[in-house]
Design an enzyme around this catalytic site. Sequence first.
Site, PDB file in Angstrom:
ATOM      1  N   ASN A 108      43.520  67.009  35.522  1.00 17.30           N
ATOM      2  CA  ASN A 108      43.589  66.674  36.943  1.00 17.30           C
ATOM      3  C   ASN A 108      44.971  66.145  37.288  1.00 17.30           C
ATOM      4  O   ASN A 108      45.613  65.464  36.493  1.00 17.30           O
ATOM      5  CB  ASN A 108      42.469  65.689  37.327  1.00 17.30           C
ATOM      6  CG  ASN A 108      42.900  64.232  37.248  1.00 17.30           C
ATOM      7  OD1 ASN A 108      43.541  63.698  38.160  1.00 17.30           O
ATOM      8  ND2 ASN A 108      42.582  63.576  36.133  1.00 17.30           N
ATOM      9  N   PHE A 112      45.445  60.113  43.131  1.00 13.18           N
ATOM     10  CA  PHE A 112      44.809  59.025  43.910  1.00 13.18           C
ATOM     11  C   PHE A 112      44.451  59.466  45.326  1.00 13.18           C
ATOM     12  O   PHE A 112      44.718  58.750  46.305  1.00 13.18           O
ATOM     13  CB  PHE A 112      45.702  57.785  43.988  1.00 13.18           C
ATOM     14  CG  PHE A 112      45.910  57.032  42.693  1.00 13.18           C
ATOM     15  CD1 PHE A 112      45.133  57.266  41.563  1.00 13.18           C
ATOM     16  CD2 PHE A 112      46.892  56.052  42.618  1.00 13.18           C
ATOM     17  CE1 PHE A 112      45.343  56.549  40.390  1.00 13.18           C
ATOM     18  CE2 PHE A 112      47.105  55.315  41.445  1.00 13.18           C
ATOM     19  CZ  PHE A 112      46.334  55.580  40.336  1.00 13.18           C
ATOM     20  N   SER A 171      47.709  56.036  35.459  1.00 20.30           N
ATOM     21  CA  SER A 171      47.534  57.401  35.959  1.00 20.30           C
ATOM     22  C   SER A 171      48.861  58.143  35.867  1.00 20.30           C
ATOM     23  O   SER A 171      49.897  57.630  36.296  1.00 20.30           O
ATOM     24  CB  SER A 171      47.075  57.401  37.415  1.00 20.30           C
ATOM     25  OG  SER A 171      47.249  58.705  37.939  1.00 20.30           O
ATOM     26  N   ASN A 173      49.641  60.732  37.552  1.00 14.97           N
ATOM     27  CA  ASN A 173      49.823  61.595  38.719  1.00 14.97           C
ATOM     28  C   ASN A 173      50.478  60.933  39.924  1.00 14.97           C
ATOM     29  O   ASN A 173      50.594  61.542  40.984  1.00 14.97           O
ATOM     30  CB  ASN A 173      48.472  62.197  39.108  1.00 14.97           C
ATOM     31  CG  ASN A 173      47.893  63.026  37.969  1.00 14.97           C
ATOM     32  OD1 ASN A 173      48.596  63.834  37.371  1.00 14.97           O
ATOM     33  ND2 ASN A 173      46.640  62.769  37.625  1.00 14.97           N
ATOM     34  N   THR A 174      50.880  59.684  39.781  1.00 10.50           N
ATOM     35  CA  THR A 174      51.705  59.041  40.804  1.00 10.50           C
ATOM     36  C   THR A 174      53.048  58.783  40.133  1.00 10.50           C
ATOM     37  O   THR A 174      53.116  57.994  39.184  1.00 10.50           O
ATOM     38  CB  THR A 174      51.059  57.718  41.284  1.00 10.50           C
ATOM     39  OG1 THR A 174      49.803  58.018  41.889  1.00 10.50           O
ATOM     40  CG2 THR A 174      51.948  56.990  42.289  1.00 10.50           C
ATOM     41  N   LYS A 205      43.995  48.844  32.677  1.00 10.78           N
ATOM     42  CA  LYS A 205      43.741  50.176  32.088  1.00 10.78           C
ATOM     43  C   LYS A 205      45.044  50.817  31.655  1.00 10.78           C
ATOM     44  O   LYS A 205      45.970  50.958  32.459  1.00 10.78           O
ATOM     45  CB  LYS A 205      43.013  51.060  33.092  1.00 10.78           C
ATOM     46  CG  LYS A 205      42.598  52.407  32.519  1.00 10.78           C
ATOM     47  CD  LYS A 205      41.600  53.104  33.408  1.00 10.78           C
ATOM     48  CE  LYS A 205      41.211  54.459  32.847  1.00 10.78           C
ATOM     49  NZ  LYS A 205      40.235  55.127  33.716  1.00 10.78           N
ATOM     50  N   ASN A 234      43.356  55.915  29.702  1.00  9.76           N
ATOM     51  CA  ASN A 234      43.377  56.903  30.778  1.00  9.76           C
ATOM     52  C   ASN A 234      43.588  58.312  30.167  1.00  9.76           C
ATOM     53  O   ASN A 234      43.529  58.477  28.958  1.00  9.76           O
ATOM     54  CB  ASN A 234      44.503  56.539  31.758  1.00  9.76           C
ATOM     55  CG  ASN A 234      44.127  56.872  33.193  1.00  9.76           C
ATOM     56  OD1 ASN A 234      43.658  57.985  33.472  1.00  9.76           O
ATOM     57  ND2 ASN A 234      44.326  55.941  34.103  1.00  9.76           N
TER      58      ASN A 234
HETATM   59  C1  LIG Z   1      38.950  64.249  37.714  1.00 10.63           C
HETATM   60  C2  LIG Z   1      39.335  62.922  37.153  1.00 10.63           C
HETATM   61  C3  LIG Z   1      39.787  61.920  38.004  1.00 10.63           C
HETATM   62  C4  LIG Z   1      40.153  60.681  37.481  1.00 10.63           C
HETATM   63  N1  LIG Z   1      40.564  59.705  38.330  1.00 10.63           N
HETATM   64  C5  LIG Z   1      40.837  58.470  37.841  1.00 10.63           C
HETATM   65  C6  LIG Z   1      41.191  57.419  38.706  1.00 10.63           C
HETATM   66  O1  LIG Z   1      41.238  57.575  39.938  1.00 10.63           O
HETATM   67  N2  LIG Z   1      41.488  56.207  38.162  1.00 10.63           N
HETATM   68  C7  LIG Z   1      41.434  55.978  36.809  1.00 10.63           C
HETATM   69  O2  LIG Z   1      41.681  54.856  36.369  1.00 10.63           O
HETATM   70  N3  LIG Z   1      41.084  56.963  35.968  1.00 10.63           N
HETATM   71  C8  LIG Z   1      40.773  58.194  36.448  1.00 10.63           C
HETATM   72  N4  LIG Z   1      40.408  59.184  35.586  1.00 10.63           N
HETATM   73  C9  LIG Z   1      40.414  58.911  34.126  1.00 10.63           C
HETATM   74  C10 LIG Z   1      39.037  58.550  33.588  1.00 10.63           C
HETATM   75  O3  LIG Z   1      38.576  57.340  34.141  1.00 10.63           O
HETATM   76  C11 LIG Z   1      39.085  58.418  32.055  1.00 10.63           C
HETATM   77  O4  LIG Z   1      39.940  57.346  31.710  1.00 10.63           O
HETATM   78  C12 LIG Z   1      39.575  59.678  31.366  1.00 10.63           C
HETATM   79  O5  LIG Z   1      39.117  60.825  32.038  1.00 10.63           O
HETATM   80  C13 LIG Z   1      39.128  59.757  29.915  1.00 10.63           C
HETATM   81  O6  LIG Z   1      37.712  59.763  29.813  1.00 10.63           O
HETATM   82  P1  LIG Z   1      36.832  61.111  29.665  1.00 10.63           P
HETATM   83  O7  LIG Z   1      37.476  61.937  28.594  1.00 10.63           O
HETATM   84  O8  LIG Z   1      35.465  60.649  29.344  1.00 10.63           O
HETATM   85  O9  LIG Z   1      36.887  61.783  30.985  1.00 10.63           O
HETATM   86  C14 LIG Z   1      40.045  60.442  36.081  1.00 10.63           C
HETATM   87  C15 LIG Z   1      39.589  61.455  35.241  1.00 10.63           C
HETATM   88  C16 LIG Z   1      39.234  62.683  35.744  1.00 10.63           C
HETATM   89  C17 LIG Z   1      38.735  63.744  34.808  1.00 10.63           C
END
Ligand SMILES: Cc1cc2nc3c(=O)[nH]c(=O)nc-3n(C[C@H](O)[C@H](O)[C@H](O)COP(=O)(O)O)c2cc1C
Length: 343
Positions: A108, A112, A171, A173-174, A205, A234
């Site tokens: 992704n 945000f 993140s 992406n910013t 985080k 993350n």
């Molecule tokens: C589509 C998507 C959007 C995410 N958006 C955020 C976010 O807004 N803030 C954040 O702290 N982590 C975000 N994450 C990260 C997840 O909270 C997590 O840390 C990461 O995906 C690893 O866990 P997973 O492998 O179980 O998905 C996002 C992950 C995905 C897949």
Amino acid sequence: MHLYPFLRPLAFALDAERAHGATIRALKLMPTHAPPPLPASLRSRVAGLDFPSPVGLAAGFDKNAEVPEQMLSLGFGFVEVGTLTPRAQPGNPKPRLFRLVEDRAVINRLGFNNEGQPAAFARLQQCAHRHEVIGVNVGANKDSGDRIADYVHGVRAMAPVARYLTINISSPNTPGLRGLQDEGALEELLAAIQEVGVRNPVFLKVAPDLNPGDPERIVRAAIDHKIAALIVSNTTVSRPPLKSRLASEKGGLSGRPLKPLALQALRDFRAASGGEIPLIGVGGIETAEDAWDRIRAGASLVQLYTAMVYEGPGIATRIARGLAERLRGAGFANISEAVGSEA
Ligand SMILES: Cc1cc2nc3c(=O)[nH]c(=O)nc-3n(C[C@H](O)[C@H](O)[C@H](O)COP(=O)(O)O)c2cc1C
């Protein structure tokens, strides 16, 4: 909840972001109910909060706090909403969310996208009577002239409706956001947050893409500034070997290929902290075995997101029950006894 095997092909026929939108809309229609009963051995107290199960929903699924109660009903032991920025913002141009099906992964670069803290605040007020843990993850607006001020604002603004707050500086992406993990910036940020003086526990985080010495430095700053827990981790900007043709899309990678990196990062933070600060393990958790590995490596709680895309929301209860079996098998009466037990 055995509906997901039938719903998944429908969701996967849509592009990933539309499927997510449809899922949130469907969940909003779902009546909330008491969560499925779970063994008492899974209950624990972390950072002063009571968790019925250590399996939580990671940030990013419910960015705007539209369905936290539904996700609790589906069996998550806690739910983290956000990331929420002070003001609403659209995020990056689409497409920006990709399912790497062959890899059981997601990339992704949403950036945000969210409706802003005031909209979420109003929704969370409706859940204020609940005793379950709904945490709020806060970030900085992309066009902010003072990112630290955005975090300070978020912590202060959302504290009344958050059981805990998460400072998300990881993140990818910013642009420049992860620079807040660097030494001087992190110190300044955490000092400013501490100055706000909220009573809620504040979590930090972190990214899985760190240099040697970073875990020690981050742990020290976190403890010095009374951070209540570290969320590790993350998404990654690295690209372990992937099969999908979407592998070279830019953004943060999550799901199965993140698992070894996130587990290693957790072990590094455990080694750096020696158990002095609670850790929350996230990244590629798909099974009870994965959650168990994280707990034995030092996580007091775990979170997941990507595996739910592939397995459906029943995954939270399946993992929780599997964890209870492993606890019994290992002779532990409570989950807290298993934390860090691999050492
Ligand atoms: C589509 C998507 C959007 C995410 N958006 C955020 C976010 O807004 N803030 C954040 O702290 N982590 C975000 N994450 C990260 C997840 O909270 C997590 O840390 C990461 O995906 C690893 O866990 P997973 O492998 O179980 O998905 C996002 C992950 C995905 C897949």
